[in-house]
Design an enzyme around this catalytic site. Structure first.
Site, mmCIF file in Angstrom:
data_model
loop_
_atom_site.group_PDB
_atom_site.id
_atom_site.type_symbol
_atom_site.label_atom_id
_atom_site.label_comp_id
_atom_site.label_asym_id
_atom_site.label_seq_id
_atom_site.Cartn_x
_atom_site.Cartn_y
_atom_site.Cartn_z
ATOM 1 N N ASP A 189 -11.289 1.943 3.350
ATOM 2 C CA ASP A 189 -11.763 0.230 3.488
ATOM 3 C C ASP A 189 -13.216 0.097 3.095
ATOM 4 O OD1 ASP A 189 -9.567 -1.527 3.146
ATOM 5 O OD2 ASP A 189 -9.247 -1.306 5.419
ATOM 6 N N LYS A 239 0.834 -1.136 0.176
ATOM 7 C CA LYS A 239 -0.155 -0.028 0.113
ATOM 8 C C LYS A 239 0.767 1.218 -0.148
ATOM 9 C CE LYS A 239 -3.644 -2.659 2.091
ATOM 10 N NZ LYS A 239 -4.476 -3.049 3.296
ATOM 11 N N GLN A 296 -5.381 -2.025 9.523
ATOM 12 C CA GLN A 296 -5.129 -3.385 9.004
ATOM 13 C C GLN A 296 -5.505 -4.214 9.598
ATOM 14 O OE1 GLN A 296 -3.410 -3.549 5.736
ATOM 15 N NE2 GLN A 296 -3.839 -5.807 6.086
#
Ligand code: NDP
Length: 283
Positions: A120, A53, A97
């Site tokens: 997300d 990322k 995460q």
């Protein structure tokens, strides 16, 4: 191989080129997109995802900050980090995460991220809006899978779509996206009786199970479009949830692993981040 490849590498590279122009446009007006990634603990797969990322942000000119927090981070410390990123106007996207270490409450943590910074698409507001068919930030992996179908010109409306897997991050949002595209959607899971009877009906079959090569050729209809979301490591090599070679003989289109949906996931994270900035500045 009879099937045509849905090539995530090529599609992600093309999308990145478009994103570079969008970022350049924003930067030229003084708006530098900012993404904060919160990584707790030492999980090696998570470290790899976060590194990828960071690299994608660098390629596109997005300012990325990774908060690497120790395994023993408390819920309070995690929540403070999220709240600080919420309050920081230079941060447009926040990503925690997953998976978090077992002692942390990920649902609670995710619910603290401001919905407009939830790149997300896991926040209840975004998940709820998706279920109502409203405009929202969509989870990156299913969004990427749908993008691949559309890029290839595969028609979805009226088709039988079967999604194997009902997780909040892949299976459920995938099913909702296909429903929004007017497919007739069946969602299967570990308690589904006679799974193959369902998968064999599928014009579009999405596998999001987490079991290597679980979907075998006898479970797939001739000419089906097969989207393999799974990422499994077997003997040090990556493979999907679909038994690729034999299934590719029957399918009309198929995503490879690696080089399929996984490539699109990061591209869609970048897309969601850029879109979050564009929304703030009314672009
Ligand atoms: P989860 O473990 O959260 O969900 C797996 C789903 O598969 C569950 O709904 C489970 O059913 C179902 N399942 C398990 N066994 C069976 C079975 N025997 N028959 C039918 N259904 C079954 O996984 P995720 O959704 O998070 O991920 C799925 C896969 O996708 C994994 O390989 C993961 O690594 C990969 N992934 C890939 C991404 C990418 O970027 N390409 C991103 C995210 C995930 P039940 O609900 O009943 O337990």
């Amino acid at each position: 191989m009879a099937a045509q490849l849905l090539d995530g590498k090529i599609m992600a590279a093309e999308l990145e080129e478009q994103l570079k122009s969008r970022v350049a446009e924003l930067v030229s007006q003084g708006f530098v997109p900012g993404l904060t990634v919160i990584l707790v603990g030492e999980d090696p797969a998570s470290q790899t995802y976060v590194n990828n990322k960071e690299k994608a942000c660098q390629r596109l000119g997005i300012r990325s900050v990774t908060l690497r927090m120790p395994e023993q981070t408390t819920q309070e410390e995690l929540e403070t980090a999220i709240e600080e990123a919420n309050a920081d106007p230079s941060v447009h996207g926040i990503l925690v995460q997953l998976p978090l270490p077992g002692h942390l409450d990920s649902d609670r943590a995710l619910s603290l991220i401001l919905p407009e910074k939830d790149v997300d698409g896991f926040h209840d507001v975004n998940a709820g809006r998706l279920s109502r068919g409203l405009d929202c930030t969509v989870a990156c992996t299913p969004k990427g899978a749908l993008y691949m179908l559309k890029q290839a010109g595969i028609s979805i409306s009226g088709k039988e779509a079967v999604v194997v897997g009902r997780s909040n991050i892949v299976g459920k949002p995938m099913a909702l996206l296909l429903l929004k595209e007017n497919a007739t959607v069946t969602v299967c899971h570990s308690r589904t009786a006679d799974l193959a009877a369902h998968t064999r009906r599928a014009d579009i079959l999405v596998a999001a199970i987490g079991k290597p090569r679980f979907i075998t050729a006898d479970m797939v209809k001739d000419g089906a479009v097969v989207v393999d979301v799974g990422i499994n490591r077997v003997d040090g090599k990556l493979c999907g949830d679909v038994d690729f070679e034999p299934v590719a003989q029957k399918a009309s289109w198929i995503t490879p692993v690696p080089g399929g949906v996984g490539k699109m996931t990061i591209a869609m994270l970048m897309d969601n981040t850029v879109a979050a900035v564009e929304k703030v500045f009314g672009k």
